[in-house]
Structures are given as structure tokens and as C-alpha cells.
Design a protein around this motif. Structure first.
Motif, PDB file in Angstrom:
ATOM      1  N   LEU B  78    -153.492  -0.196  69.976  1.00 36.10           N
ATOM      2  CA  LEU B  78    -153.210   0.334  68.639  1.00 36.10           C
ATOM      3  C   LEU B  78    -154.295   1.314  68.188  1.00 36.10           C
ATOM      4  N   SER B  79    -155.536   0.973  68.508  1.00 32.54           N
ATOM      5  CA  SER B  79    -156.628   1.881  68.158  1.00 32.54           C
ATOM      6  C   SER B  79    -156.480   3.219  68.885  1.00 32.54           C
ATOM      7  N   ILE B 106    -144.414  -4.220  64.842  1.00 32.74           N
ATOM      8  CA  ILE B 106    -144.642  -4.004  63.400  1.00 32.74           C
ATOM      9  C   ILE B 106    -145.980  -3.314  63.170  1.00 32.74           C
ATOM     10  N   LEU B 107    -146.979  -3.797  63.889  1.00 29.93           N
ATOM     11  CA  LEU B 107    -148.298  -3.182  63.724  1.00 29.93           C
ATOM     12  C   LEU B 107    -148.310  -1.732  64.209  1.00 29.93           C
ATOM     13  N   GLN B 109    -145.808   0.376  64.189  1.00 26.76           N
ATOM     14  CA  GLN B 109    -145.142   1.217  63.185  1.00 26.76           C
ATOM     15  C   GLN B 109    -146.024   1.406  61.961  1.00 26.76           C
ATOM     16  N   ASP B 110    -146.730   0.346  61.607  1.00 23.11           N
ATOM     17  CA  ASP B 110    -147.633   0.484  60.462  1.00 23.11           C
ATOM     18  C   ASP B 110    -148.758   1.453  60.763  1.00 23.11           C
ATOM     19  N   THR B 111    -149.281   1.366  61.974  1.00 24.90           N
ATOM     20  CA  THR B 111    -150.346   2.293  62.360  1.00 24.90           C
ATOM     21  C   THR B 111    -149.842   3.737  62.367  1.00 24.90           C
ATOM     22  N   SER B 114    -149.246   4.839  58.676  1.00 28.25           N
ATOM     23  CA  SER B 114    -150.459   5.073  57.892  1.00 28.25           C
ATOM     24  C   SER B 114    -151.244   6.266  58.428  1.00 28.25           C
ATOM     25  N   LYS B 117    -149.414   9.407  57.567  1.00 22.41           N
ATOM     26  CA  LYS B 117    -149.566   9.701  56.141  1.00 22.41           C
ATOM     27  C   LYS B 117    -150.930  10.302  55.865  1.00 22.41           C
ATOM     28  N   HIS B 127    -139.324   8.383  60.521  1.00 25.79           N
ATOM     29  CA  HIS B 127    -138.832   7.588  61.640  1.00 25.79           C
ATOM     30  C   HIS B 127    -139.987   7.291  62.575  1.00 25.79           C
ATOM     31  N   PRO B 128    -140.802   6.350  62.215  1.00 28.97           N
ATOM     32  CA  PRO B 128    -141.907   6.043  63.119  1.00 28.97           C
ATOM     33  C   PRO B 128    -141.388   5.365  64.374  1.00 28.97           C
TER      34      PRO B 128
ATOM     35  N   ARG C  62    -129.466   4.263  65.318  1.00 30.91           N
ATOM     36  CA  ARG C  62    -129.837   5.647  65.026  1.00 30.91           C
ATOM     37  C   ARG C  62    -129.649   6.542  66.249  1.00 30.91           C
ATOM     38  N   PRO C 211    -155.660  -2.296  62.348  1.00 30.04           N
ATOM     39  CA  PRO C 211    -154.316  -2.020  62.873  1.00 30.04           C
ATOM     40  C   PRO C 211    -153.214  -2.451  61.938  1.00 30.04           C
TER      41      PRO C 211
END
Lengths: 971, 260, 214
Positions: B78-79, B106-107, B109-111, B114, B117, B127-128, C62, C211
Motif C-alpha cells: 500500500l505504501s 478497502i485499504l 481504494q482508500d489509499t 486519498s 485527492k 472510480h478507484p 461497470r 494506509p
């Protein structure tokens, strides 16, 4: 005052000199310089050259002359312009200032006769620009605008050449700046790249004529504004923006953005000359003006500049932009009045006779018109012609077609000036001029009338004030202009002013006016700080030569110069033209003396300290014969395409050239796209892949088809001692019937082929021992795998759910869930896989923690899961042995846990080999024994493929590397 | 407190102290000298190539969750995903991520959301990527193959928890002639990666992505702390071997036994 | 004023929970709190699986709507998912309401569809692994690759137990390799991985790596 101009160097010499004091050449044939006040223009193109006019001008005359200048241009098309015979004469006087622009002069008709010449000059001028703008000007374009554009273009060109921003000329009105904004763009933006600025920004006659009507309605001006001084003042104090908006001639100022901000209205020809006669000097002024962003302060400043001239305002209070104050500023024009009377009263003091012809009526627009004469087309024409010759000797060689006299090279440019002035006459004829400027609105003067106005014959119809020497009055305007410039300079920072002064010699664009400021205007400035302004003004008016000595010298010089340079035939031509109607005179391409006086060359070189250049005498172009000037050819008439290269060729040293080459190389490299050679992607060896698959499939299939259970001998005791499978066997052997055993099915379905075989014998051993099995899995597919395992491998044992085993299902949370299950299994998984109570079975009733199980067997293909069980669960176990059945790949990782002491891992079976050993130990052949041969055949085949393929690939890799190396060497 | 617990606390405190110490030491230094890892240099190169070619990078985060030893590999992935998104923000196509674990999905997509953004990449906000491809290793591998074979993907970065299925991903990249940078915490998978990937990440190199991709001073300090701890472990192993050689091995045995 | 509170709050929660769970490993008194957090985490992980499946469905829907070239696979996936879900629900109903034994239909689907497919995939993996081992010298021709290549051969040959290939020396070499160099290398790698895991965890506890979008 020099009497004779040297034909070689053009410098003035006294009459008694036989040789030039400056160049030593004989003065034979030298032209006798006219007395001061007679301009070249007067001699050539005006009938009104009046050398007899006194030097001391009447204040009244000056004002009236100025007003007449203004009113003539303003009042075109207005009733007041109906010329009386007197007015006709006056306008003939004004022709000197507004030669081409005066539409109401009777000379217009005669000027039309000279149209072919003018057209020729115009075309010459067009040719000049056509060199850089190949698109020819549209033939239908209005002639008046073209010269204007040309001149403005030329100004822009000069500005660009000089790259010195202009300095405001406060003595120039702003109004003329505004009326031709379309003309501004091609010149301001890119005067020479535009394909055809004449086409791009044509100012239609409709536009030009409409604009003044729209923006300024002269009929709206109340009659009381006919007060000329008041109008002048109001004009002067008008904010530049407003003034520009009203000015149909604004393109001049727009082309020279920093030009006039003041409201003073010098003679029109002065202004136009100031713009075009000073291609070198004007830019510095304009730059200063361009640095003045706010217009209102400029107006204030301009008012304030002249405030010192006002005895009331000087040094006391800020000059208000009202017409009153402005009118006071114009008091200097009337020394007699300025000291005693307010400026507003000046018009009242004028006799009606003097201003009768100036009476514009209620429709007159004095503020606007007062500036228009400055941008008279004649002046422009002069400048255009003058500058036209700067383009090169080739262009200047074109003789005027009508000249019957032998042409002297040094007077060619005068011819062109003349022709251009004639061409500027077309401006008057052109309908593109505003109606109020239209000549046709004025009653055409009879041709005979101008003829009566012979130069040597002072007309009684001409007012006395008009008999003033034109150059004198123009000098006066120039002085005022200088004064204004000086007053403007404080707006600019002193540093920039200093820099401008310092830069002027370097750029060669010296401005006589600006240069004069330090000497002359400084004194004025000092005087302006004191209430003795009027004294200064009086002194200035009375002794102009003293107060502005450098200027006077320059004016004299040029007047004499041009007078002497004039050939006889030109003089004759001028005398003829003088006898022509007034309008003819107005349109002549004459170069007024005051325009010549504005030339900065002599004084600028003196002031700019270019002493080393004094030896240089210009022998080409309009500056021919003038010493101490910078060569015009170097800056004008240069092909712009070559300008960038010439300095490199001529001025660069070796180091510079190397740097230039380096820069060129860098730039050229930037333009080249550099291809990045990425390593060729490794192509997949599909043949090898298919070959591996086919060989493996075929060999194992054949082996399975013809496979027989291999009879194996049980391993010896020495062989099994200390092995992991033997340890596991021992642990299972310790179990008793009914004891709970926890089996974790933590492997993926993909690994079921290996692990089902590996675990079959172990689970079979457990079932044989009669243990109560509890299945759990940290994998979602584990519970189903457990069921499938029992159904496929242990069906013969007949184990039923909840009776002999319990499937606890999926344990989520991976290691954390496993840890939680270790601590409290009943809480973590209360229900079995089928929803039944998982812990109701008798073997599990006493199980409260994971240590209550008799043994734990983990079946996994994941070394990490095995490690989790060992590290997270194995450390929580007390006496319960942790055993495993793992994939062969996990064995190296769990082996240390078995080899260490204490043993977190009590025993394990790894892969098919371990299972085969276990089967041998239990002496019950199972799945491992069935697949043992295909398994080993498959291994052998795999080894063979890897070996052969690896060697082949190694050889290919070596050859490939060598080839790459060879290619690299070749390149 | 058990000896293992005590040792664990000591190790944790020592690690934190070293990270803080090196963060302070390296505060004024632009870059600390770290040995070059070709795989991370390749990632930077491929980001540049993706910018030039108008392609995108594929980052597969594996199937490890966040609860367990495999979580570190997933978090390292993720990093790296965050760094790659930041560095490839000017790409025509943002990086695409794939996971085989729902929590990691989930993580991820959140990464992506964010980070996008933060760098104002709107497309990623709408659409991540980072969808859950499959919950089993081979279903995840099979589903990821479609992403690898996408023509827009110019390079593949596999960082996370993988098993044997990684061979599918690396060979698929080879078939597409696209570079493959891969690293995992599973030892068998590391052997497979070494044999099949063009740029493998071996061992702890997987966790050093932040330091090599400019994630910050703390990442660089953690690398230095790791080196210090590595030397400490080396001396401990040598010391224990000497102690064992001389028969003085009670202390280590008790630690291994979990009691003190 | 737009103040983003979620970032510091989520960071504080992550750091706090992480420290408590970590402390629970070493400090017995904190273990109960750690247990609560772990239970909560397990529930959230299970919910995350549901969220992941929903996300998977949305992504493939989609793709279907977007005319993706792989939309056919998406359609197959959605159909398979719905069918499996229906089978599972039916089995749950039969098992929990009618007492039918052990998810028959689910077992059938697993046994006859999923397991063969995955097993076949593993078999293909074997082919890929052999190919990778055979082509390693083409990818990188260095000493490490050569060692890797010959070690693979030795281990495989040492694993063969059929008589023509049962060379005692090979078995011994294989065992030695597995016990000494392979195990030592694996331990070293695991130590490095452990160090990396610790630093990663510490960075998350310090809030440097977030994360969770904080």
C-alpha cells in the motif's frame, strides 16, 4: 549664427569664410544660411517665409497663432472655419505647421496636382515596409491613413531598433493618439512581421470620420469654451484617457505609447515632426511616459509642470486639472499676459478681428482640435519621406519625376520629403478623414489667393501676429515642450532618468530635448520653485536664445543647413509652390524648421559626450552633412533577418563564437528526439512451454495408466530414527480412543492434490486410533475441503458428523482469529459448520481452551500459516503436541521448529515423500504409494527438461551477450 | 512478563528509538546513502515510461490481510502504491491496483482515493481501482491476468503476499513483454520470483519501497534502523553460537522456551 | 472553515489500537483489552469480505456496462457468483431449517468445479515453474542464477526415490542443502522480513504510514 553651411559637412560658417572651419573644405557653392526664423520649409513650400518678422514676438501673436493652429484643425467642418480671405492667409501660415493636414486651406487643390508625386512617395514608403511585409497595401485604402500608419510603423520600427522606451513629450497633445487604434496593433505588436499592416488595420474613412463624432461632438461644446486658452487649458488638463478617446489621431501616440501626456498643443507640424523627425530621440522620451501608468497623475503633473509658470500657482498649490489652471499654464505663451492676467482672460483680450476666423461657433471643439494639427498629414508626410530615405541609398535614389533640375545627391531626400508631403495631401482628399477635418467642408480657397501671398511680399491681409517667424514660435513650442518634459521627468525615478541619460549615448538614440533638460530645464525647474516664474517666463520669452541656447543653436544650424543645402531648382520649385494656393502649401512635404530643430543630432552628440564621434560626418540620408551623429545605416534599413546574425559575425570574439556554437549545439540537440534504447523484452518461449507440458502430461499419464503399486520395504529403524514422520507417528500412537484431536485444514483447494495424499495416511492413522476429530480452518474453503477429504480419502472409516467428528467451520481473522480461538475456542466458534452445537459432543465438553485437545494436526501448504500455528498457538500449548502435514515447499521452513529443543513442532509429514515414508512406517499403502511412480517419473522428467532447457538457454544467453557486445563494438 | 515478551518490548523500543534517532540525524541531509536496489530504480523508470507512453502501471497487492504476519507485506504494498500514484500523477492513465483480500481491497481504494485527492487526480476519485479480484490464490491470479494483459499496462509491480500463484503473474508479464517487479514475504514465492520476474525484490527489500521512492525521512531512518538491528542480530547469533560452543546456552534456551 | 477531523481521528484510533494490541502480546494485563480489539477486528474482517464481494460485483457490472473487451468474463463471474450464492443460501436453509446434512450442493459445486479447476491451475503452475527454472539462465546469466539452477537440479534429483535414480549421495546432498544452506538462507530472509515487518508496523504506529486514508 552661421551664415553659410558647408556643403560637405553641413556645418555653419561665417560668410567671410572661404573654407569650412570644421572640415576644411571650400565653401564655394555653399548655401547661404537664412536668418534665424526662416525655415527650410518657409523657403521651399510656403509662400509665407517671412524673414522680416521680428524675433521678438508679440505675445498676443503667439497666442493667436497657437489658437489659430488649434482652431484650424479643430474647426474643420465647423461653421467657424469658413475662411475669410484673412483666414485663408492665416491658414497659409499655419500650413507651415500643418502642411498636410490643413484641409481648409486653399492650397489643397494645388496640392492635389502634386498627387502623383505624393503617390510616388507613398509607394516608396510602402516599398520600404513591403520589404518586410511583402503583402502590398490595398490599393483602395485611404491614403491619409497609410502614411500615418507608415510613420507610426516606422516609429515602432525605430523604437524597436533603439529598444529605448519613449519619453513622454508633454508638449504634445494626447488627442491625436487616439483616433486610430486599429493602426496601432500591427506596429505595436509586431510592426514588421505582420503580413500587411495596411490591410490588417485599415482605418476606414468611415471609422475615422465617425469616431470624432461619436466620441466628441464639437457642437456640444458651449460657446464659452471657444476661449482658446481655456480650451487649451481644459485640453491640457483633460485626463489622457479622455483626451485620447477624443482624439482621432491617437494612433500617433499609440504607436509611440509614451508620447504626449500633457495638454499643451504645440504646432501640429511640430508634433508630427517631433514624432517622426526624432526616430532616435523620441523613444527615450516615450519610455518615460510609458512608465507612467496612471493617467490622472500625468494630467496633474502636466498641470503642475506648468504651474510654475503661473504666478498664482507656482510652487504654492497643486495644479488642478481645471481649465482655469490649464489656462494659466498657457500664460507663458503670452508673456505680457501671463505675468499679470489670468489665462482665461487671454481670449477676451484678443481682438475679434484676430480671432474671427478662428471662431468655431458653438460647434467648435477646441480642446480636441487643438491637438490635431500636430498630427497633420503633412508633418507626417515629411517624416515619412524623411524616414523613407533612411531605408537605404537605393530607395533614396529614386528621383522625383517632376524635377527638372539636376538633382544633387544630398538633396534627394528633400525631394522625397516634398513628394511625401504631396502624398500627404491625399490625406486631405481622402474621405476617410473625419468630416470635421475634411477640406471639402471648407470653402475652397481660390488659387489666386495663395498666389498673392508671395514670400517677400507681406500680405496686408495676414494678421500681424501671423507674420511672426514660424521658427521662432516653433522654438517657443519646443521650449515649452522641453519644459514639459522636464516637468515630467520627476515622475520617473531619478535613477531611471539617470539611466536614460546614461544609456542614450550607448544606444545612440539621443534626444535633444532630453539632453537639453539638464542644462536648460534644470534652471527652469529651479526657477519654478520660486514665485519668480513669471520673471523667468518673461526672460525666457524675451531672451529665448539665452535661456535655451543649445536649442537655438540647433535650430539655427538646421535652418541654415537646409537653406544652404537647397539647390536652386528646389528653391525655385518652392517659390512656385509658395505662389500656389494655400492648400497646396499645406500639403507640401516640407520639413519645417522647427522639425529640423528637434533633430537631436548635433546637440545630442555634444551632450551625450560622444566626443569621439564628432569626427564622423553623416554623408547619407537626411542627416547628411551633420557631424557627430551615429551612422543611420547601421540601424535603419537593415534587414531584420540579418540583424541577428550580423553582430555574431562582426562582434563576436573566439570565445563568444565558441559559446554561440555551444548554444547552437544545445538547441539543436534539444530539437532532436533522442531515442531511448530499452532492452529488448524477453520473448516467451512458447515452444518450450508447450514441450514441457506435453512431456510431463504424457509421462505421468503413461505412468499412471500402467502404474502398479510399488512394493516397498519398510524403512529400517536407523532410517526412521529422528525423522519428522516418525515423530508424528509416535505422537499419534500415544493417542487413545475418543480423545479429541483438532485438525486444521488450512490449505487451498489447489494444493489438495498433494496434501490429500500426504494427509491421508496420517488421518487414517488417527481414525484407526479412534480419536474424535474436530475440523477447523482459517481458510474459507477449508471446511468444505475437510468434508471433501473425508469423503474422498477416508470414506471407508465411516466417520459421521457430530458422532465421530465435528466440522467447526471457518475461523476468520487469520492469526488473530487463531489466537482468539486458542484462548477461547467455544466463544469464537460456538456453532459447527452445519449449525449444530459444536461443543455438545462428549469429547468436546471439557475442551475450554486449545490445550485441552489431545493433539493438534495442521494440514497446510502455506509456510506462513504453519509458522502462525507454531508461533501463535504452539507457544500456548502446554502438553498438547503440535504436528503438521505440509506441502514439500513448507518443509525447509518448519524443519527448524522440529529440530530445535524444546520442540514447538512435535512431528510432521512433508509432501508425498514424507507421506510415502509414513505409509511405509504404518505398513499400510495408501495414496502416496499409488502415485509414487508417476511422481518420481515426473520429477525425473522435470529434471531432464530443466537441465536441457537450462543449458540451451544458457548457451543462447552467452551467444546473445556476445552478439550484443559485438554489435556494441561495431556501433 | 515472559522473556519473549520482554525481548519483544526491548526490540520494539530499540527500534523506535533508532528510527527517531536516525530521523533526527538525517533531518538535514537530502538523501542518506542506501544501496541501490535495481527493482525500485526500475519502478521509477517505468513510471517515466508510462508518462511518456501514455500507459499505466499495474500494482498487485497480493492476498494478504492486515491481521497477521502477512499484513506487513500488504501494508508495504500500500505504501508503494501511494508513492507510485504520487509519482505517476501526470500519467494519462493512473495506476491500476488489484488485491486478493477484501480488507486490503478497502485499504487500497482508500489509499488511491486519498492520494488522488491530495494530488487532484479526479479520475481516481470517481472510480478507484483496487477491487477484490478473488479470494483464493488462483482465482486472484487468474483474475489478475486480465489486467496484466491489458494493452495499457506497461509494467507490473507485485508487492504483497503471494504464494506459488505469483508464477502466473510473472509469466503473464513476460508474455506481454512488460517488465515485472515483484516481491513477497513468502519464501517459496521468493524463489519463484527470482526465477521468473525481471526485477525481483528479495527479503526485506519489499519493505524498503518508501525509502527508495521518496516517501520521507522516517522511511529512510527505518532503513538505517533495520541495518543496526541486523548487525545486532548478527552479533547475537555469533554470540549465541559461541555460548553454545562453550556450553553456556541457558539464557537463549529460556528465551526460546518463552520463560525467563 | 473546513476542518478535516477524520484524518487525525482515524490516525489516533489506529495508533492507539495498534499500541494496545502490541502491548497485549507482551503485557498480560493488557491482554483482555487486546482480545476485545481482536474480536472486533474479526467481525470487521468478515464484514470486509462482504464489502469486497459487493465491490467485486460493482466493478464487473461497470465493466459490463462499459463495453470492456473482457466483459464476457465479467458476465461469467457474475453468473457464477449468483449461482454459487444461491446454492449456498439454499444449503443453509436446508441445513438450518430442515436438518439436511452438510451442504450437499455446496460440496458438489466445490468438489466438481472449484477443486478441479484450482488443482489444474496448480498443475499448470508446475509447468510454469519448470519453465522458469529452465529459462533462468536466459534471464540472468550470473553466478547466482547458475547456483540457483544447479541447486534446483540437485534437490529434484535427491527427491527421486525410484531405484534408477536413488543415488545415496544425491539424497545426502539434498538433505544437507535443505538443512544447511537453504535453511540458513531462509532464516536470514525471514529475519530480514521480520525486521521489515517490525519497521512497517512501527511506521504505522508512528503515523508515518497511513494506509487507512488518514
Amino acid at each position: 549664427m552661421a551664415d553659410i553651411l558647408c556643403p560637405t559637412c553641413g556645418r555653419p560658417n561665417s560668410k567671410d569664410r572661404e573654407f569650412c572651419d570644421f572640415c576644411g573644405n571650400p565653401l564655394d557653392g555653399a548655401l547661404t544660411a537664412k536668418p534665424q526664423g526662416t525655415s527650410l520649409r518657409n523657403d521651399l513650400f510656403t509662400e509665407e517665409s517671412s524673414p522680416d518678422l521680428p524675433q521678438d514676438r508679440n505675445d498676443q501673436d503667439e497666442i493667436s497663432r497657437l489658437e489659430s493652429l488649434l482652431s484650424e484643425t479643430e474647426g474643420e467642418g465647423t461653421p467657424f472655419q469658413k475662411p475669410t480671405p484673412e483666414s485663408g492667409e492665416e491658414s497659409s501660415r499655419l500650413d507651415e505647421y500643418l502642411p498636410a493636414e490643413e484641409p481648409l486651406s486653399k492650397a489643397d487643390s494645388s496640392q492635389r496636382k502634386a498627387a502623383p508625386e505624393e503617390t510616388d512617395d507613398t509607394s516608396r514608403l510602402e516599398e520600404y515596409f513591403r520589404e518586410e511585409n511583402p503583402v502590398p497595401p490595398p490599393p483602395g485604402k485611404s491614403q491619409p491613413q497609410e502614411p500615418t500608419k507608415e510613420s507610426s510603423r516606422l516609429e515602432e520600427y525605430i523604437k524597436e531598433e533603439s529598444s529605448v522606451p519613449p519619453v513622454p513629450e508633454n508638449s504634445r497633445p494626447q488627442e491625436p493618439i487616439k483616433d486610430s487604434p486599429p493602426l496601432e496593433d500591427p506596429f505595436v505588436r509586431d510592426p514588421f512581421k505582420s503580413p500587411d499592416p495596411f490591410q490588417e488595420t485599415p482605418l476606414s474613412g468611415e471609422e475615422e470620420s465617425d469616431r470624432p463624432e461619436e466620441e466628441f461632438d464639437p457642437f456640444k461644446i458651449p460657446p464659452e469654451e471657444l476661449d482658446l486658452t481655456g480650451e487649451l487649458d481644459s485640453k491640457k488638463n483633460k485626463p489622457p484617457s479622455q483626451a485620447e478617446a477624443e482624439d482621432p489621431w491617437e494612433f500617433f501616440s499609440q504607436d509611440s505609447p509614451g508620447e504626449p501626456t500633457g495638454g499643451e498643443s504645440p504646432p501640429a507640424s511640430e508634433d508630427s515632426a517631433g514624432e517622426k523627425d526624432f526616430p532616435d530621440s523620441a523613444p527615450p522620451e516615450k519610455s518615460a511616459s510609458s512608465e507612467i501608468p496612471d493617467e490622472a497623475p500625468i494630467a496633474e503633473t502636466s498641470a503642475g509642470e506648468w504651474g510654475f509658470l503661473d504666478p498664482k500657482d507656482a510652487g504654492e498649490e497643486p495644479v488642478s486639472p481645471t481649465s482655469e489652471d490649464s489656462g494659466e499654464k498657457w500664460d507663458f505663451l503670452d508673456p505680457g499676459i501671463s505675468s499679470a492676467e489670468p489665462a482665461e482672460q487671454v481670449p477676451d483680450d484678443q481682438t475679434p478681428d484676430e480671432f474671427a476666423w478662428l471662431d468655431p461657433g458653438p460647434a467648435a471643439d477646441l480642446p480636441e482640435d487643438e491637438d490635431q494639427p500636430e498630427f497633420g498629414s503633412q508633418g507626417f508626410g515629411e517624416d515619412s519621406g524623411w524616414l523613407d530615405m533612411l531605408q537605404g541609398p537605393e530607395s533614396s535614389q529614386a528621383p522625383p519625376p517632376e524635377s527638372s533640375q539636376p538633382k544633387k545627391p544630398q538633396t534627394d531626400w528633400l525631394e522625397k520629403i516634398k513628394r511625401l508631403n504631396k502624398s500627404s495631401d491625399l490625406v486631405d482628399e481622402d474621405s476617410s478623414f473625419p468630416d470635421w477635418l475634411a477640406v471639402s467642408n471648407l470653402p475652397t480657397a481660390e488659387p489666386e489667393e495663395p498666389e498673392q501671398m508671395e514670400p517677400g511680399k507681406p500680405s496686408s491681409e495676414v494678421p500681424e501676429w501671423l507674420n511672426l517667424d514660424d521658427d521662432e514660435s516653433l522654438n517657443e513650442f519646443l521650449r515649452r515642450k522641453d519644459l514639459t518634459n522636464e516637468e515630467h521627468t520627476p515622475q520617473i525615478s531619478e535613477v531611471s532618468q539617470k539611466e536614460a541619460e546614461d544609456d542614450e549615448p550607448a544606444t545612440g538614440l539621443s534626444d535633444s530635448q532630453q539632453i537639453k533638460f539638464p542644462s536648460w530645464a534644470e534652471e527652469q525647474k529651479k526657477k519654478s520653485q520660486s514665485p519668480e516664474d513669471l520673471q523667468f517666463l518673461a526672460a525666457y520669452e524675451d531672451d529665448a536664445s539665452k535661456s535655451a541656447e543649445p536649442f537655438q543653436i540647433e535650430e539655427e544650424f538646421f535652418d541654415d543647413l537646409f537653406d544652404e543645402e537647397l539647390p536652386d531648382w528646389l528653391t525655385a520649385a518652392s517659390s512656385k509652390e509658395v505662389s500656389q494656393p494655400l492648400q497646396d502649401e499645406l500639403a507640401q512635404g516640407e520639413l519645417p524648421g522647427w522639425v529640423e530643430a528637434m533633430r537631436p543630432v548635433v546637440e545630442s552628440t555634444d551632450a551625450s559626450g560622444l566626443a569621439e564621434d564628432e569626427e564622423y560626418i553623416e554623408s547619407y540620408g537626411p542627416l547628411a552633412g551633420i557631424p557627430s551623429v551615429l551612422p543611420a545605416e547601421a540601424e535603419i534599413g537593415i534587414n531584420l533577418n540579418e540583424t541577428a546574425q550580423k553582430p555574431l559575425d562582426l562582434l563576436t570574439s573566439t570565445t563568444h563564437q565558441e559559446n554561440v556554437n555551444l548554444l547552437k549545439k544545445i538547441i539543436s540537440n534539444e530539437n532532436k528526439s533522442r531515442s531511448i534504447q530499452r532492452p529488448a523484452p524477453l520473448q516467451t518461449q512458447r515452444v518450450l512451454r508447450w514441450l514441457i507440458a506435453i512431456v510431463l502430461l504424457f509421462s505421468t499419464a503413461v505412468t499412471v495408466i500402467f502404474n502398479n503399486v510399488i512394493e516397498t520395504q519398510p524403512p529400517s529403524a536407523a532410517q526412521i530414527r529422528g525423522t519428522s514422520y516418525a515423530a508424528l507417528y509416535d505422537q499419534i500412537e500415544k493417542l487413545q480412543d475418543g480423545q479429541p484431536v483438532l485438525i486444521a485444514y488450512d490449505y487451498q483447494p489447489a494444493a489438495s492434490g498433494e496434501l490429500h495424499i500426504a494427509a491421508a495416511s496420517v488421518v487414517d492413522h488417527l481414525m484407526e486410533k479412534g480419536t474424535y476429530l474436530s475440523f477447523v480452518s482459517t481458510q474459507p474453503t477449508g471446511p468444505v475441503l475437510a468434508e471433501q477429504f473425508l469423503a474422498s480419502t477416508q470414506a471407508e472409516h465411516g466417520y459421521l458428523h457430530t458422532q465421530k467428528y465435528i466440522n467447526l467451520g471457518y475461523l476468520p481473522g487469520e492469526s488473530a482469529g487463531l489466537l482468539s480461538f486458542t484462548i477461547s475456542p467455544k466463544q469464537i466458534i460456538p456453532l459447527a459448520f452445519d449449525g449444530s452445537n459444536a461443543w455438545d459432543s462428549p469429547p468436546l465438553i471439557n475442551v475450554n481452551s486449545i490445550s485441552d485437545f489431545s493433539m493438534i494436526l495442521v494440514i497446510t501448504d502455506d509456510p506462513n500459516i504453519a509458522k502462525i500455528w507454531i508461533e501463535q498457538v504452539g507457544t500456548q500449548l502446554e502438553d498438547t503436541p503440535l504436528t503438521m502435514v505440509v506441502s514439500a515447499q513448507v518443509e525447509p521452513l518448519i524443519q527448524p521448529y522440529f529440530k530445535s529443543s524444546p520442540q514447538p513442532l512435535a512431528g510432521y509429514v512433508a509432501g508425498i515423500i514424507g507421506s510415502m515414508n509414513y505409509e511405509q512406517l504404518t505398513e499400510s499403502p495408501n495414496l502416496a504409494s499409488k502415485i509414487w511412480l508417476p511422481f518420481n517419473v515426473g520429477i525425473v522428467i522435470s529434471v531432464g527438461i530443466i537441465f536441457i532447457g537450462g543449458l540451451a538457454n544458457g548457451v543462447l544467453s552467452i551467444f546473445s551477450q556476445r552478439r550484443t557486445r559485438l554489435l556494441g563494438d561495431t556501433r | 512478563m515472559s522473556a519473549t515478551g520482554f525481548t519483544g518490548i526491548v526490540v520494539i523500543v530499540l527500534f523506535v528509538g533508532l528510527i527517531v534517532f536516525f530521523s533526527i540525524i538525517h533531518k538535514d541531509r537530502k538523501h542518506i546513502p542506501i544501496r541501490p536496489i535495481p527493482a525500485y530504480q526500475k519502478i521509477i523508470e517505468e513510471i517515466n515510461v508510462a508518462v511518456e507512453d501514455g500507459t499505466q502501471l499495474h500494482i498487485s497487492l497480493g492476498r494478504g490481510g492486515i491481521i497477521g504476519p502477512e499484513s506487513a507485506a500488504g501494508l508495504a504494498g500500500l505504501s508503494l502504491l501511494k508513492q507510485v500514484i504520487e509519482k505517476s500523477s501526470i500519467c494519462d492513465h493512473p495506476p491500476v491496483a488489484s488485491t486478493g483480500n477484501p480488507v486490503l481491497s478497502i485499504l487500497a481504494q482508500d489509499t488511491i482515493r486519498s492520494t488522488s485527492k491530495a494530488i487532484s487526480v479526479a479520475e481516481q476519485l470517481r472510480h478507484p481501482s483496487g477491487e477484490l479480484i478473488g479470494v483464493t490464490p488462483f482465482s486472484y491470479a487468474a483474475g489478475t491476468l486480465t489486467i496484466i494483459r491489458d494493452e495499457k499496462v506497461s509494467a507490473n509491480v507485485h508487492t504483497g503476499w503471494f504464494g506459488n500463484e505469483i508464477i502466473w503473474l510473472t509469466t503473464a508479464g513476460e508474455r506481454q513483454s512488460s517488465p515485472t517487479i515483484a516481491g513477497t514475504a513468502q519464501l517459496p514465492a521468493q524463489a519463484i520470483i527470482y526465477a521468473s520476474a525481471s526485477d525481483p525484490l528479495i527479503g526485506e527489500e519489499l519493505y524498503a519501497g518508501g525509502a527508495y521512492l521518496g516517501a520521507g525521512k522516517v522511511h529512510e531512518a527505518s532503513i538505517s534502523a533495520q541495518d543496526v538491528m541486523r548487525w545486532i542480530i548478527i552479533f547475537l547469533i555469533l554470540g549465541s553460537a559461541l555460548l553454545n560452543l562453550f556450553g553456556i546456552n541457558t539464557f537463549l534456551e529460556e528465551i526460546l522456551a518463552g520463560s525467563m | 472553515m473546513n476542518v478535516k477531523l477524520h484524518a487525525p481521528i482515524s490516525t489516533a484510533i489506529a495508533i492507539g489500537v495498534g499500541i494496545i494490541v502490541l502491548a497485549g502480546y507482551f503485557i498480560p494485563s493488557v491482554e483482555s483489552i487486546r482480545f476485545i480489539f481482536l474480536r472486533t477486528g474479526l467481525v470487521l474482517a468478515a464484514v470486509a469480505l462482504l464489502v469486497g464481494i459487493i465491490n467485486l460485483i460493482s466493478v464487473h457490472i461497470r465493466k459490463l456496462g462499459g463495453g470492456d473487451e473482457n466483459s464476457g468474463y465479467s458476465l461469467i463471474l457474475l453468473i457464477s457468483l449468483l449461482v454459487t450464492l444461491g446454492v449456498g443460501i439454499t444449503d443453509m436453509v436446508q441445513t438450518y431449517l430442515f436438518g439436511q446434512p452438510n451442504f450437499r450442493m455446496t460440496n458438489w459445486v466445490f468438489t466438481n468445479i472449484q477443486m478441479p479447476i484450482e488443482t489444474s491451475l496448480l498443475a499448470v503452475t508446475a509447468v510454469s515453474l519448470i519453465y522458469a527454472a529452465a529459462s533462468i539462465l536466459r534471464k540472468r546469466m550470473d553466478i547466482n542464477a547458475v547456483i540457483f539452477f544447479f541447486v534446483v537440479l540437485l534437490i529434484l534429483l535427491g527427491s527421486v526415490a525410484i531405484p534408477p535414480a536413488t543415488i545415496p549421495l544425491l539424497g545426502g546432498i539434498r538433505d544437507w542443502i535443505l538443512r544447511v544452506p537453504a535453511l540458513g538462507g531462509a532464516r536470514g530472509l525471514l529475519l530480514g522480513i521480520a525486521l521489515g515487518t517490525i519497521t512497517t508496523g512501527i511506521r504505522i504506529l508512528m503515523g508515518t504510514d497511513r494506509p487507512y486514508g488518514g
